[in-house]
Design a protein around this motif. Sequence first.
Motif, PDB file in Angstrom:
ATOM      1  N   GLN B 106       0.814  -1.209   0.000  1.00  0.00           N
ATOM      2  CA  GLN B 106       0.000   0.000   0.000  1.00  0.00           C
ATOM      3  C   GLN B 106       0.857   1.273   0.000  1.00  0.00           C
ATOM      4  O   GLN B 106       0.508   2.252  -0.637  1.00  0.00           O
ATOM      5  N   ARG B 107       2.000   1.241   0.686  1.00  0.00           N
ATOM      6  CA  ARG B 107       2.775   2.478   0.830  1.00  0.00           C
ATOM      7  C   ARG B 107       3.885   2.658  -0.194  1.00  0.00           C
ATOM      8  O   ARG B 107       4.183   3.769  -0.583  1.00  0.00           O
ATOM      9  N   VAL B 175      -1.357   9.260   4.542  1.00  0.00           N
ATOM     10  CA  VAL B 175       0.082   9.118   4.315  1.00  0.00           C
ATOM     11  C   VAL B 175       0.843  10.213   5.052  1.00  0.00           C
ATOM     12  O   VAL B 175       2.020  10.058   5.382  1.00  0.00           O
ATOM     13  N   SER B 176       0.155  11.326   5.334  1.00  0.00           N
ATOM     14  CA  SER B 176       0.830  12.439   6.009  1.00  0.00           C
ATOM     15  C   SER B 176       1.363  12.011   7.376  1.00  0.00           C
ATOM     16  O   SER B 176       2.346  12.567   7.867  1.00  0.00           O
ATOM     17  N   ASP B 178       2.779   9.088   7.992  1.00  0.00           N
ATOM     18  CA  ASP B 178       4.094   8.515   7.696  1.00  0.00           C
ATOM     19  C   ASP B 178       5.097   9.633   7.472  1.00  0.00           C
ATOM     20  O   ASP B 178       6.227   9.614   7.960  1.00  0.00           O
ATOM     21  N   GLU B 179       4.638  10.649   6.697  1.00  0.00           N
ATOM     22  CA  GLU B 179       5.553  11.729   6.322  1.00  0.00           C
ATOM     23  C   GLU B 179       6.024  12.497   7.541  1.00  0.00           C
ATOM     24  O   GLU B 179       7.192  12.869   7.633  1.00  0.00           O
TER      25      GLU B 179
END
Lengths: 321, 285
Positions: B106-107, B175-176, B178-179
């Motif tokens: 997914q990532r 996702v932010s 993770d970021e």
Amino acid sequence: MTTKDGKNISFRQWLRTYEGQKLYVSILFLIIPLALLLLFTFLPAVNMIGYSFQERDQFGVDPKFVGFDNYRKIFSDPDYFITFKNSLYYLAGSFVQQIIALLVASILCSKIRAKGFFKGVLFFPYLMNGVAVSIIFLRFFTKGNPPLTQEGTLNSVLMLFGAEPVRWFDPSNTFLVNCCLVFVSIWRYIGFDIIMYIGAIQSISPDLYEASDLDGANPWQQFRYIVFPCIKPIVSLQLILAVKGAISVFEIPYIITGGNYGSSTFVIKTIETAFKKKQVGLACAMAVVLLVIIIVVTLIQKYFFREGDEKPAKNSKKEAA
Amino acid sequence: MNGEKQKKPVYISQIVIKILSYAVLIGGCLMVLIPIAVILLGAFKDGKEFANTGVFQLPESFALDNFKTAFFEGKVMRGLVNTLLMIVISCAGTIMTGTMTAFIIQRFDSKMTRLIKGAFLLATLLPNISMQVTVFQIISKIGLYNTMAAPIILYVGTDIISIYIFMQFLGQIPVSLDESGIMDGASYPRIYFSIILPNLKPAIATVLIIKFVSIYNDFYTPQLYMQDERLLVVSTVLYKYISSTKIQWEVVFAGIILCIIPTLLIFLFLQKYIYSGLVSGAVKE
């Protein structure tokens, strides 16, 4: 961490950058799942197709290439072909199951007391151990071993009402035997459909009901013109899945009748062929036939439900909230 | 006048519908409960009483002898212990491999991961039971036949539905997150363990429920791979009862009740999660 000076970056240092991390984390995280996938899914699948053209025993000693003979046998030998006919009983059964489930689900969505209780009781069989369910119904239809005696629970109920006891597992009446087994299958799985349909019905906007109430619609009209059109995609999805289910029936007939009295199914026959008769080649051909049927059905499903695919999941979440 | 006339029939038909509705529901519940109640009554009778009384007759006493026999001599205890062990190990394995696979696919979007995702989705098409014809040979070749490792490795290795559920859920985790981890200098393994895994908790709960129900109820895998007496699980213990030549039905019934109790308890406590968990699991199939 990293210097701009390219020379100074060793491999170890590169692994620390996000680029490098991506690589080693991917390898580290995927190696086991991928190995398992290859070893226990794709390798057996490839073997299966290969073996299906061979005459082959359990240990693969001296296999002989026989071309399409195995496939020919499945479709010409009545002993094998009858299992397709038997899956039609289950297919018909799942139509009945959908109708009853839809009815019960719409009742449970109306104003009813003790909803949770009814829902819970009707759903519980779905969670029960299949062997337990099968033994319970061995007892329901017969008084146990041998499974041909008559004084089961059902006959006791019939006799309470003054009816004659029926020999449910009559070897000469395969229709009745299969109907009994289909009944067990409905008993076990219907709770799941009820829950699915409740989720679907509850996701319909209440405004529609209110509007129809104002217009004086009766419950049947509400069902016919509001509920049914809204949940039609899920109903058709369920019906398509029923085809897959009907061809893959295994556990209930295997345990209750052992596939005897004309109640064998395609999967029971496959397993028997492989592990009792040790004809692995033929069994593989049967498994390939099943695979092809399932792929065709899935393609049909994907073709018709490309957009509707996500709907049931959303509904179920709503139901949980 | 006119209004009254219109109202009355609606009222009656509503009552009729109510009555019919309850009749359907109560009838359905009786259908579910009667076969089980008969088993429960039978489980309290002794051998003679069982043979001579009707199925609806109450037992003379509610002695627990049959339950004791089934639990200890009938090996229900061993079945429950082995099943529990299998469930715990398989769940741990599935959560590890499932979340890791989902995380990478997914990532880290690339051609390679898309190919891998396709491979996993393709695998969902293969019919599990009939695949065992050739899986069996691989299992025996690597020497896992008649060990508990055989079912466990299959429960972990061929469970693609769980990966799918994790992927779906990961798609909803921004996702932010993770970021922001990357900004703080966290490595990818760190991001996985301290950001992704904790956020996946609801999905893990769903997978645990599906896993529990499917392993607890699975009959065929243990029947095929664990013939050893010491490796009996719930399903195979019960199956052994009815495949023997002389069946003590009252003990079998007690065994069935004992095997249903854990399911019932879990259902009563986790009802809400079970409804949504199982439905969302099955829809992905």
